[in-house]
Design a protein around this motif. Structure first.
Motif, PDB file in Angstrom:
ATOM      1  N   VAL A  63     -19.199   0.260 -55.629  1.00 32.51           N
ATOM      2  CA  VAL A  63     -20.510  -0.392 -55.732  1.00 32.51           C
ATOM      3  C   VAL A  63     -21.148  -0.495 -54.358  1.00 32.51           C
ATOM      4  CG1 VAL A  63     -21.698  -2.549 -56.229  1.00 32.51           C
ATOM      5  CG2 VAL A  63     -19.928  -1.757 -57.769  1.00 32.51           C
ATOM      6  N   GLU A  64     -20.341  -0.949 -53.418  1.00 35.81           N
ATOM      7  CA  GLU A  64     -20.832  -1.165 -52.060  1.00 35.81           C
ATOM      8  C   GLU A  64     -21.372   0.139 -51.459  1.00 35.81           C
ATOM      9  OE1 GLU A  64     -18.614  -2.721 -48.057  1.00 35.81           O
ATOM     10  OE2 GLU A  64     -17.840  -3.384 -49.996  1.00 35.81           O
ATOM     11  N   LEU A  65     -20.559   1.189 -51.525  1.00 37.55           N
ATOM     12  CA  LEU A  65     -20.957   2.451 -50.893  1.00 37.55           C
ATOM     13  C   LEU A  65     -22.088   3.135 -51.656  1.00 37.55           C
ATOM     14  CD1 LEU A  65     -17.508   3.877 -49.760  1.00 37.55           C
ATOM     15  CD2 LEU A  65     -19.283   2.810 -48.376  1.00 37.55           C
ATOM     16  N   PHE A  66     -22.028   3.103 -52.992  1.00 37.22           N
ATOM     17  CA  PHE A  66     -23.112   3.704 -53.769  1.00 37.22           C
ATOM     18  C   PHE A  66     -24.438   3.028 -53.436  1.00 37.22           C
ATOM     19  CE2 PHE A  66     -20.213   5.086 -57.558  1.00 37.22           C
ATOM     20  CZ  PHE A  66     -19.707   6.107 -56.777  1.00 37.22           C
ATOM     21  N   THR A  67     -24.419   1.721 -53.312  1.00 37.35           N
ATOM     22  CA  THR A  67     -25.656   0.990 -53.033  1.00 37.35           C
ATOM     23  C   THR A  67     -26.171   1.307 -51.642  1.00 37.35           C
ATOM     24  OG1 THR A  67     -24.873  -0.800 -54.455  1.00 37.35           O
ATOM     25  CG2 THR A  67     -26.716  -1.299 -52.993  1.00 37.35           C
ATOM     26  N   GLU A  68     -25.245   1.392 -50.689  1.00 37.37           N
ATOM     27  CA  GLU A  68     -25.625   1.667 -49.300  1.00 37.37           C
ATOM     28  C   GLU A  68     -26.187   3.073 -49.120  1.00 37.37           C
ATOM     29  OE1 GLU A  68     -22.571   1.308 -46.198  1.00 37.37           O
ATOM     30  OE2 GLU A  68     -22.273  -0.720 -46.968  1.00 37.37           O
ATOM     31  N   GLN A  69     -25.453   4.054 -49.661  1.00 31.44           N
ATOM     32  CA  GLN A  69     -25.729   5.450 -49.312  1.00 31.44           C
ATOM     33  C   GLN A  69     -26.231   6.268 -50.469  1.00 31.44           C
ATOM     34  OE1 GLN A  69     -21.732   6.705 -48.350  1.00 31.44           O
ATOM     35  NE2 GLN A  69     -21.790   5.676 -46.371  1.00 31.44           N
ATOM     36  N   GLY A  70     -26.169   5.720 -51.669  1.00 32.97           N
ATOM     37  CA  GLY A  70     -26.489   6.517 -52.850  1.00 32.97           C
ATOM     38  C   GLY A  70     -25.234   7.157 -53.417  1.00 32.97           C
ATOM     39  N   TYR A  71     -25.301   7.513 -54.680  1.00 31.85           N
ATOM     40  CA  TYR A  71     -24.148   8.034 -55.402  1.00 31.85           C
ATOM     41  C   TYR A  71     -23.666   9.367 -54.836  1.00 31.85           C
ATOM     42  CZ  TYR A  71     -21.661   9.994 -59.485  1.00 31.85           C
ATOM     43  OH  TYR A  71     -20.753  10.565 -60.328  1.00 31.85           O
ATOM     44  N   ASP A  72     -24.592  10.302 -54.666  1.00 30.89           N
ATOM     45  CA  ASP A  72     -24.181  11.654 -54.295  1.00 30.89           C
ATOM     46  C   ASP A  72     -23.768  11.764 -52.837  1.00 30.89           C
ATOM     47  OD1 ASP A  72     -24.827  13.496 -56.729  1.00 30.89           O
ATOM     48  OD2 ASP A  72     -26.480  12.079 -56.565  1.00 30.89           O
ATOM     49  N   LYS A  73     -24.307  10.895 -52.003  1.00 29.01           N
ATOM     50  CA  LYS A  73     -23.935  10.941 -50.592  1.00 29.01           C
ATOM     51  C   LYS A  73     -22.592  10.254 -50.343  1.00 29.01           C
ATOM     52  CE  LYS A  73     -26.551  11.667 -47.335  1.00 29.01           C
ATOM     53  NZ  LYS A  73     -26.709  12.790 -46.388  1.00 29.01           N
ATOM     54  N   THR A  74     -22.057   9.612 -51.358  1.00 32.55           N
ATOM     55  CA  THR A  74     -20.769   8.946 -51.201  1.00 32.55           C
ATOM     56  C   THR A  74     -19.660   9.828 -51.759  1.00 32.55           C
ATOM     57  OG1 THR A  74     -21.839   6.792 -51.454  1.00 32.55           O
ATOM     58  CG2 THR A  74     -19.455   6.875 -51.737  1.00 32.55           C
ATOM     59  N   SER A  75     -18.708  10.208 -50.914  1.00 33.89           N
ATOM     60  CA  SER A  75     -17.623  11.073 -51.380  1.00 33.89           C
ATOM     61  C   SER A  75     -16.454  10.234 -51.858  1.00 33.89           C
ATOM     62  CB  SER A  75     -17.172  12.006 -50.263  1.00 33.89           C
ATOM     63  OG  SER A  75     -16.510  11.280 -49.258  1.00 33.89           O
ATOM     64  N   LEU A  76     -15.677  10.812 -52.753  1.00 32.58           N
ATOM     65  CA  LEU A  76     -14.502  10.108 -53.250  1.00 32.58           C
ATOM     66  C   LEU A  76     -13.512   9.862 -52.115  1.00 32.58           C
ATOM     67  CD1 LEU A  76     -13.953  11.837 -56.688  1.00 32.58           C
ATOM     68  CD2 LEU A  76     -15.004   9.648 -56.172  1.00 32.58           C
ATOM     69  N   ARG A  77     -13.473  10.767 -51.164  1.00 29.31           N
ATOM     70  CA  ARG A  77     -12.586  10.581 -50.021  1.00 29.31           C
ATOM     71  C   ARG A  77     -12.942   9.287 -49.275  1.00 29.31           C
ATOM     72  NH1 ARG A  77     -10.436  14.843 -47.350  1.00 29.31           N
ATOM     73  NH2 ARG A  77     -12.220  16.116 -47.937  1.00 29.31           N
ATOM     74  N   GLU A  78     -14.252   9.093 -49.126  1.00 31.56           N
ATOM     75  CA  GLU A  78     -14.733   7.907 -48.417  1.00 31.56           C
ATOM     76  C   GLU A  78     -14.268   6.634 -49.134  1.00 31.56           C
ATOM     77  OE1 GLU A  78     -18.856   8.618 -47.965  1.00 31.56           O
ATOM     78  OE2 GLU A  78     -19.114   7.110 -46.387  1.00 31.56           O
ATOM     79  N   ILE A  79     -14.427   6.630 -50.446  1.00 36.54           N
ATOM     80  CA  ILE A  79     -14.007   5.471 -51.232  1.00 36.54           C
ATOM     81  C   ILE A  79     -12.500   5.278 -51.100  1.00 36.54           C
ATOM     82  CG2 ILE A  79     -13.846   4.488 -53.557  1.00 36.54           C
ATOM     83  CD1 ILE A  79     -16.362   6.078 -54.277  1.00 36.54           C
ATOM     84  N   ALA A  80     -11.772   6.378 -51.279  1.00 38.22           N
ATOM     85  CA  ALA A  80     -10.311   6.304 -51.218  1.00 38.22           C
ATOM     86  C   ALA A  80      -9.844   5.776 -49.852  1.00 38.22           C
ATOM     87  CB  ALA A  80      -9.710   7.673 -51.492  1.00 38.22           C
ATOM     88  N   ASP A  81     -10.441   6.316 -48.788  1.00 41.89           N
ATOM     89  CA  ASP A  81     -10.072   5.882 -47.438  1.00 41.89           C
ATOM     90  C   ASP A  81     -10.225   4.370 -47.283  1.00 41.89           C
ATOM     91  OD1 ASP A  81      -9.441   8.405 -46.715  1.00 41.89           O
ATOM     92  OD2 ASP A  81     -11.127   8.736 -45.355  1.00 41.89           O
ATOM     93  N   ARG A  82     -11.383   3.872 -47.733  1.00 41.34           N
ATOM     94  CA  ARG A  82     -11.628   2.450 -47.521  1.00 41.34           C
ATOM     95  C   ARG A  82     -10.688   1.589 -48.363  1.00 41.34           C
ATOM     96  NH1 ARG A  82     -17.540  -0.221 -46.669  1.00 41.34           N
ATOM     97  NH2 ARG A  82     -17.769   1.728 -45.541  1.00 41.34           N
ATOM     98  N   VAL A  83     -10.308   2.094 -49.537  1.00 40.56           N
ATOM     99  CA  VAL A  83      -9.369   1.345 -50.374  1.00 40.56           C
ATOM    100  C   VAL A  83      -7.957   1.456 -49.803  1.00 40.56           C
ATOM    101  CG1 VAL A  83      -8.344   1.177 -52.677  1.00 40.56           C
ATOM    102  CG2 VAL A  83     -10.785   1.612 -52.438  1.00 40.56           C
TER     103      VAL A  83
END
Lengths: 203, 203
Positions: A16-36
């Motif tokens: 939610v955080e990253l999608f809202t900040e950067q948009g859905y398509d600009k957010t990669s799954l790697r980015e989400i995974a890294d932060r988690v």
DNA sequence: GTCTATACCAGGATAGAC
DNA sequence: GTCTATCCTGGTATAGAC
């Protein structure tokens, strides 16, 4: 919605955080995974696709909105009831503001992710508009119903301003939407309690 | 804007069509190239990137809107002038409806593509809102200004309905936006012709 | 000035080991 | 429940033909 301390819940929160900040398509799954703190492939254990992850964010709001429209259609279209329904709509947007503000930003991504339920969602907004426009509407009535729904969107824009008191937002947006509909011209049939207990419970 | 019979113009036209249908990210350059009848790499000759292509679609609208806000700020904020500015805003949306309806659908992509001019665009909507809200606004005035801008968005939703007469849309949307602003409460200072010739020329 | 062929890399998705 | 390895698509980039 998952608890925030499960991996599933933490993935959702970060997304939610990253999608809202950067948009859905600009957010990669790697980015989400890294932060988690897990790997990309691990995400796939919890969510079968990026779209499914987005859908999981949106669905609670969609469910509430469905309940609201269902309830509206069972109510006689009196001024008091129209106010009541609009107010519940505003509440739903505020309650799910993380999801809704993201939806506004990323309509295209949401539309795609919604694919399995897209017809539901379209029909939903169509039904809301039809109910608001009233029986046998003139073109102007239809346009006003569309405009009233747009006004509800201002809830999110306004709620994004930090120093804006939330009940002020609710009050003013409601008044604006009611004004757009020219509610004073709606006929008042048999008196009917607006705060129908059954409806209040469903949404 | 390029003529429709140049390759550049044909690329733009096909891109608008596909972006609107499928969204920006779901549309590949290969798809666009195929439909135009050239190769992916050829696109690259005409537009340096996918973003640049999107920007070329949006920019004409952005330019018109900039001219409108510039003009508004030079006008005294009378009810007649506010009506005038809102009306011009509706006209601009209708004139660029291919671009604007795509923007509504794909806010995130547009925001990204706009990067070089994003601050301009944000400042623009902020300035419009500020002008509409009037001097020294209460929170409620700010919210109403936001809601009025949202109402303008109904122009596109309504114009998308085929059997909807366009001047009906203009009239009803304008009335709705004016109503949201509670224009009757705006003080009327020195009488001033709303249809200022200079302004009419700029947008 | 317009186009093709071709290579490169990022990111979504899957298989299978631990 | 998490990892490593691998595949495929799509945006980007360049060299060179006409």
């Amino acid at each position: 919605m998952d608890a925030a301390d499960t991996t599933r819940g933490r993935i959702r929160a970060v997304a939610v955080e990253l999608f809202t900040e950067q948009g859905y398509d600009k957010t990669s799954l790697r980015e989400i995974a890294d932060r988690v703190g897990i790997t990309k492939a691990s995400l796939y254990y919890h969510y079968p696709s990026k779209q499914a992850l987005l859908l999981a964010i949106i669905e609670p709001f969609l469910d509430d909105w469905t309940a609201l429209v269902d309830a509206a259609e069972r109510l006689p279209r009196t001024p008091a009831n129209i106010r009541f329904v609009l107010e519940r709509g505003i509440d739903a947007m505020l309650r799910h503001r993380d999801a809704t503000s993201m939806m506004l930003r990323d309509v295209a991504a949401v539309v795609t992710a919604l694919a399995p339920r897209l017809e539901d969602a379209k029909e939903l907004s169509e039904r809301m508009r039809t109910w608001l426009a009233g029986p046998d509407p003139a073109p102007a009535d239809v346009i006003r119903a569309m405009a009233a729904v747009e006004v509800l969107g201002a809830t999110l824009a306004a709620a994004a301003v930090p120093e804006m008191p939330e009940d002020e937002v609710r009050r003013v947006v409601l008044d604006a939407a009611v004004g757009v509909l020219r509610l004073s011209e709606v006929a008042e049939p048999a008196p009917q309690p607006a705060r129908d207990p059954e409806v209040a419970a469903t949404c």
